[in-house]
Scaffold this active site. Structure first.
Site, PDB file in Angstrom:
ATOM      1  N   GLY A 109      -6.605   4.064   4.920  1.00 49.78           N
ATOM      2  CA  GLY A 109      -6.733   3.448   3.597  1.00 49.78           C
ATOM      3  C   GLY A 109      -6.061   4.251   2.494  1.00 49.78           C
ATOM      4  O   GLY A 109      -5.022   4.890   2.690  1.00 49.78           O
ATOM      5  N   SER A 110      -6.673   4.248   1.329  1.00 50.08           N
ATOM      6  CA  SER A 110      -6.038   4.808   0.128  1.00 50.08           C
ATOM      7  C   SER A 110      -5.923   6.336   0.139  1.00 50.08           C
ATOM      8  O   SER A 110      -5.293   6.886  -0.771  1.00 50.08           O
ATOM      9  CB  SER A 110      -6.803   4.362  -1.122  1.00 50.08           C
ATOM     10  OG  SER A 110      -6.679   2.965  -1.297  1.00 50.08           O
ATOM     11  N   THR A 111      -6.501   7.002   1.124  1.00 52.14           N
ATOM     12  CA  THR A 111      -6.228   8.442   1.215  1.00 52.14           C
ATOM     13  C   THR A 111      -4.732   8.670   1.413  1.00 52.14           C
ATOM     14  O   THR A 111      -4.211   9.724   1.039  1.00 52.14           O
ATOM     15  CB  THR A 111      -7.012   9.085   2.384  1.00 52.14           C
ATOM     16  OG1 THR A 111      -6.635   8.457   3.615  1.00 52.14           O
ATOM     17  CG2 THR A 111      -8.505   8.945   2.184  1.00 52.14           C
ATOM     18  N   PHE A 112      -4.028   7.670   1.981  1.00 51.08           N
ATOM     19  CA  PHE A 112      -2.584   7.792   2.210  1.00 51.08           C
ATOM     20  C   PHE A 112      -1.799   7.765   0.902  1.00 51.08           C
ATOM     21  O   PHE A 112      -0.620   8.144   0.863  1.00 51.08           O
ATOM     22  CB  PHE A 112      -2.099   6.671   3.135  1.00 51.08           C
ATOM     23  CG  PHE A 112      -1.827   7.141   4.545  1.00 51.08           C
ATOM     24  CD1 PHE A 112      -0.606   6.926   5.144  1.00 51.08           C
ATOM     25  CD2 PHE A 112      -2.796   7.826   5.251  1.00 51.08           C
ATOM     26  CE1 PHE A 112      -0.352   7.363   6.439  1.00 51.08           C
ATOM     27  CE2 PHE A 112      -2.562   8.265   6.545  1.00 51.08           C
ATOM     28  CZ  PHE A 112      -1.352   8.042   7.146  1.00 51.08           C
ATOM     29  N   LYS A 113      -2.415   7.299  -0.179  1.00 50.92           N
ATOM     30  CA  LYS A 113      -1.717   7.322  -1.467  1.00 50.92           C
ATOM     31  C   LYS A 113      -1.429   8.749  -1.915  1.00 50.92           C
ATOM     32  O   LYS A 113      -0.480   8.992  -2.675  1.00 50.92           O
ATOM     33  CB  LYS A 113      -2.545   6.579  -2.514  1.00 50.92           C
ATOM     34  CG  LYS A 113      -2.611   5.082  -2.255  1.00 50.92           C
ATOM     35  CD  LYS A 113      -3.578   4.357  -3.162  1.00 50.92           C
ATOM     36  CE  LYS A 113      -3.637   2.872  -2.799  1.00 50.92           C
ATOM     37  NZ  LYS A 113      -4.692   2.149  -3.511  1.00 50.92           N
TER      38      LYS A 113
END
Length: 587
Positions: free
Chosen positions: A309-313
């Site tokens: 999820g948004s941890t990849f941002k």
């Protein structure tokens, strides 16, 4: 015929006369008869001496066996069964695994007088004895049959008191794990023959312990303890927090990992549901194996992959900063959704305006993050994630580490969705390791479960981003910890920064609208990061204040872990000096 008969008769007489003459001549030779008599006596003496020596040797051995102490255990069976394993201890010397001296029961069926009597008497001492199977073994035409492995000393004494012929004991080793479930997935477990099956127990066998055991070099030998990098105090906290969250949030699973960002040492790694390594396979009353219990063997931190999820941002913005496509002062248009390949990409709680880079991170904008990935390009995006180790199997001692998955061919739609954490599945362990490289100065250090000094880590470190990029990422983490979704993980005095990740869970190849996989990756203290903490929770049905996003589930887990573990790790709280993030500047 008469002439022929007379000739044969004369010839026969001549032979007899010649023999008599020779005997007479030999007798007339001086000393011949005396010499022959001496040889006979000499031969008789040698023969008698040989018999005497043989009898003396046999008698001596019989006396030796008679004086020898009768062995109390049998020496039948596999000689490798009694092989030792080294103790396993944590970084502070706390015992995690050790060998206990046990005995196992065997039978010599050829010496069994009454199999029914033996089974009946053994059943009174050994619980859950299989009468049918034991009776079958006792009736076999063999010299050795195992009846029950690893008995207690009390059971051994009770069986000896029965006085059953054909029954014996063999010394064995049983592995004991004082912490039980706490570090099960790290330490692993062994089988009944003391061979490592999982975790660091299996790693030890792979490093040569199994070979030494096979040639008998570990039997009865005191081996040096194996020290791990984990801190059992922090491990207990991580495991307890994960178990409590799984129950409170009605989730399928949960877990957490704590890393030292300077050395790559794993201080804790917990995954629930788990199991007790002292009883790796649980048997039900009907004799079948508890399959639900065995599901606890699955380690979701290193042996499973998830879309994070948004941890990849964090990685996408670090990529844009490192490629100098953006700076902290840049602004990105996030006013309208992106339509691409039949998909519509929009923000969960969009602001419908242009956003600064800190705001992109704070509001977790999918639209703006996809725009940054587009600035770098598909090839550059794939190369950057590869450099961070997110697309290849992580190198560590833990056996059974899962391999990440990615699209066979990267297209623009793939790059866009991967920018915000959909389309690539990685293990939580390598996600935490890659995130650590963003805030430790830009050095990717392979995670390890063995002690490692900063000097050793420096020889293994690989620079993946610039120091200026790392400083920018520390700012973004700190900013989000104070103003964004990371507030739910903020621990007063410890300056926590991090990023949430709420992903739709993949079920049977499709995204489920009502199930999430949540994660939160955090570091502390952000002015000089020392530790990285990542928590995951799979398919929670509820969370803090009724929410089920990462901010309501995974972030509170990180908060509790840091709040309880930081003082144990020697991190001193500071108040008043770190209430504001770094000044907003561009490097």
């Amino acid at each position: 015929m008469s002439i022929i008969s007379r000739i044969l008769k004369i010839k026969s007489r001549s032979h007899i006369l010649v023999a008599r003459q020779r005997i007479g001549i030999d007798d007339k030779i001086p000393g011949t008869r005396k010499k022959r008599s001496g040889q006979t006596r000499q031969r008789l003496g040698v023969l008698i001496g040989a018999f005497v020596c043989g009898f003396l040797l046999i008698g001596g051995r019989l006396i030796q066996y008679g004086l020898a102490e009768e062995p109390t255990t049998a020496s039948l069976g596999n000689p490798n069964v009694v092989a030792s394993r080294p103790d396993i201890i944590d970084r502070n010397g706390q015992l995690l695994a050790t060998d206990l001296n046990m005995v196992s029961l065997y039978a010599d069926p050829r010496r069994i007088v009454d199999a029914d009597e033996v089974v009946e008497k053994l059943a009174a001492v050994i619980p859950n004895l299989d009468w049918r199977e034991t009776h079958k073994k006792l009736r076999m035409d063999s010299g050795f049959q195992w009846l029950r492995r690893q008995l207690t000393p009390r059971q051994q004494a009770d069986i000896l008191a029965l006085g059953l012929p054909g029954i014996g004991f063999r010394p064995e080793k049983r592995r004991f794990y004082p912490g039980g479930r706490s570090a099960a997935h790290i330490v692993g477990h062994v089988n009944v023959d003391n061979l490592g099956l999982a975790g660091m127990e299996r790693y030890l066998d792979q490093q040569g312990l199994a070979d030494l055991r096979a040639i008998g070099m570990t039997s009865g030998v005191l081996l040096e303890p194996v020290r791990l990098s984990i801190d059992i105090r922090v491990q207990n906290i991580a495991r307890e927090v994960a178990a409590k969250a799984m129950s409170a949030y009605e989730a399928e699973a949960a877990g957490a990992v704590v890393l030292d960002v300077e050395t790559g040492e794993v201080l804790a790694m917990a995954s629930v549901p788990d199991y007790d390594p002292n009883e790796p396979s649980r048997t039900l009353p009907d004799g079948s194996v508890d399959k639900e219990y065995e599901k606890g063997w699955f380690n979701r931190i290193s042996n499973a992959t998830f879309e994070m999820g948004s941890t990849f941002k964090s990685f996408t913005l670090a990529m844009g900063l490192d490629a100098e496509k953006i700076t902290l002062n840049s602004v990105v248009d996030a006013s309208r959704p992106i339509r691409m390949g039949g998909f519509t990409i929009k923000d969960f709680k969009g602001k419908h305006r242009t956003l600064s880079i800190p705001e992109v991170f704070q509001y977790s904008s999918n639209i703006a993050t996809a725009a940054v990935a587009d600035m770098v390009g598909i090839e550059g995006h794939q190369q950057f994630l590869t450099k961070l180790g997110l697309l290849s199997k992580v190198e560590t001692e833990m056996p059974g580490v899962a391999t990440p998955t990615q699209p066979r061919t990267w297209k623009k739609i793939n790059s866009v969705t991967i920018s915000f954490g959909h389309g690539v599945a990685t293990t939580p362990l390598q996600t935490a390791s890659a995130a650590a490289s963003l805030i430790n100065g830009g050095n990717l250090i392979p995670p390890t479960f063995l002690p490692r000094s900063p000097e050793q880590a420096a020889t293994l470190a690989k620079t993946v981003v610039k120091q200026s990029t790392s400083a920018d990422m520390r700012y973004l983490f700190s900013w989000n910890g104070l103003k964004g979704s990371g507030r739910a993980a903020q621990v007063e005095g410890f300056n926590v920064g991090g990023k949430t990740g709420t992903a739709d869970k993949v079920v049977n190849g499709r995204y489920a609208n009502d199930l999430n996989f949540n994660a939160f990756v955090a570091a502390f203290p952000m002015d000089k990061p020392k530790y990285m903490v990542l928590a995951i929770i799979d398919a929670p049905k509820t969370g803090e204040h009724g929410g089920r996003t990462a901010a309501s589930t995974a972030a509170p887990m990180v908060k509790e872990i840091i709040g309880r573990a930081a003082p144990l790790l020697g991190v001193q709280p500071r108040f008043g000096s770190n209430d504001a993030p770094y000044s907003l500047i561009s490097y």
